[in-house]
Design a protein around this motif. Structure first.
Motif, PDB file in Angstrom:
ATOM      1  N   LEU A  70       0.822  -1.210   0.000  1.00  0.00           N
ATOM      2  CA  LEU A  70       0.000   0.000   0.000  1.00  0.00           C
ATOM      3  C   LEU A  70       0.858   1.264   0.000  1.00  0.00           C
ATOM      4  O   LEU A  70       0.562   2.222  -0.721  1.00  0.00           O
ATOM      5  CB  LEU A  70      -0.960  -0.006   1.189  1.00  0.00           C
ATOM      6  CG  LEU A  70      -2.035  -1.104   1.161  1.00  0.00           C
ATOM      7  CD1 LEU A  70      -2.825  -1.112   2.456  1.00  0.00           C
ATOM      8  CD2 LEU A  70      -2.941  -0.956  -0.045  1.00  0.00           C
ATOM      9  N   ALA A  71       1.934   1.272   0.792  1.00  0.00           N
ATOM     10  CA  ALA A  71       2.815   2.441   0.836  1.00  0.00           C
ATOM     11  C   ALA A  71       3.510   2.653  -0.507  1.00  0.00           C
ATOM     12  O   ALA A  71       3.605   3.790  -0.995  1.00  0.00           O
ATOM     13  CB  ALA A  71       3.846   2.279   1.953  1.00  0.00           C
ATOM     14  N   LEU A  72       3.979   1.588  -1.121  1.00  0.00           N
ATOM     15  CA  LEU A  72       4.622   1.705  -2.437  1.00  0.00           C
ATOM     16  C   LEU A  72       3.615   2.099  -3.514  1.00  0.00           C
ATOM     17  O   LEU A  72       3.927   2.907  -4.392  1.00  0.00           O
ATOM     18  CB  LEU A  72       5.315   0.394  -2.819  1.00  0.00           C
ATOM     19  CG  LEU A  72       6.674   0.157  -2.171  1.00  0.00           C
ATOM     20  CD1 LEU A  72       7.122  -1.282  -2.398  1.00  0.00           C
ATOM     21  CD2 LEU A  72       7.707   1.134  -2.708  1.00  0.00           C
ATOM     22  N   THR A  73       2.422   1.552  -3.434  1.00  0.00           N
ATOM     23  CA  THR A  73       1.393   1.888  -4.421  1.00  0.00           C
ATOM     24  C   THR A  73       1.065   3.381  -4.370  1.00  0.00           C
ATOM     25  O   THR A  73       0.904   4.016  -5.420  1.00  0.00           O
ATOM     26  CB  THR A  73       0.124   1.041  -4.191  1.00  0.00           C
ATOM     27  OG1 THR A  73       0.464  -0.336  -4.388  1.00  0.00           O
ATOM     28  CG2 THR A  73      -0.986   1.418  -5.155  1.00  0.00           C
ATOM     29  N   ALA A  74       0.995   3.953  -3.186  1.00  0.00           N
ATOM     30  CA  ALA A  74       0.718   5.390  -3.062  1.00  0.00           C
ATOM     31  C   ALA A  74       1.813   6.210  -3.734  1.00  0.00           C
ATOM     32  O   ALA A  74       1.531   7.188  -4.447  1.00  0.00           O
ATOM     33  CB  ALA A  74       0.586   5.778  -1.591  1.00  0.00           C
ATOM     34  N   ARG A  75       3.056   5.812  -3.543  1.00  0.00           N
ATOM     35  CA  ARG A  75       4.174   6.545  -4.143  1.00  0.00           C
ATOM     36  C   ARG A  75       4.175   6.398  -5.664  1.00  0.00           C
ATOM     37  O   ARG A  75       4.369   7.374  -6.393  1.00  0.00           O
ATOM     38  CB  ARG A  75       5.496   6.051  -3.555  1.00  0.00           C
ATOM     39  CG  ARG A  75       5.720   6.527  -2.136  1.00  0.00           C
ATOM     40  CD  ARG A  75       6.725   5.645  -1.381  1.00  0.00           C
ATOM     41  NE  ARG A  75       7.010   6.155  -0.061  1.00  0.00           N
ATOM     42  CZ  ARG A  75       6.201   6.063   0.986  1.00  0.00           C
ATOM     43  NH1 ARG A  75       5.024   5.476   0.862  1.00  0.00           N
ATOM     44  NH2 ARG A  75       6.544   6.554   2.156  1.00  0.00           N
TER      45      ARG A  75
END
Length: 163
Positions: free
Chosen positions: A127-132
């Motif tokens: 989720l954190a990587l997807t946001a970036r």
């Protein structure tokens, strides 16, 4: 645009980053991943997450960043480190002059616990990587000069969940 996602072991965060960029990039980018000291195989938690997301895991492997330094390597436009160790190491010289960025995140491979706890850590990283990645893809990055692009990439590295 070719993006290389780097971590020390190339078994978890960088593998997920490669998958997300290629899935969401829809042909605008081509992502790869590598490590300074590759573990040799992707972490089982990373593979489980990719399978749950419907992503074929057969092409993912843990490899050295040196694969991207030779004359036959794809030109790298952006190199993104996703762990503190890789960010602090002297990167090899890649052909061209890639823009460098750091998107540090906690390592889900360090989580000890049940399979569900490990899977939850990998999900949080996803989720954190997807946001970036989504923030990057929302940019008209093809039209930005390298300094502007580097500034945006640095900003994305400070998003929620940064380590």
């Amino acid at each position: 645009m070719n993006i290389l996602v780097l971590c020390t072991g190339n078994s978890a965060r960088s593998i997920l980053g490669e998958a997300i960029f290629n899935q969401l990039g829809a042909g605008r980018v081509r992502a790869y991943s590598a490590g300074s000291r590759p573990k040799g195989v992707p972490h089982p938690g990373a593979l489980r997450l990719l399978e749950r997301r419907g992503i074929d895991t057969n092409s993912f492997r843990s490899k050295s960043w040196h694969e991207f330094t030779g004359p036959d390597a794809p030109p790298i436009d952006i190199a993104i480190t996703v762990c503190g160790n890789a960010a602090g190491e002297a990167c090899p010289v890649f052909p061209g002059t890639p823009i460098r960025a750091h998107w540090g995140l906690p390592d889900p491979a360090d989580v000890d616990g049940s399979k569900a706890e490990v899977d939850a850590a990998f999900e949080a990283t996803w989720l954190a990587l997807t946001a970036r990645v989504a923030a990057f893809l929302a940019l008209p990055f093809e039209k930005l000069d390298p300094r502007e692009l580097a500034d945006h990439l640095a900003e994305f590295g400070r998003m929620e969940g940064a380590a």
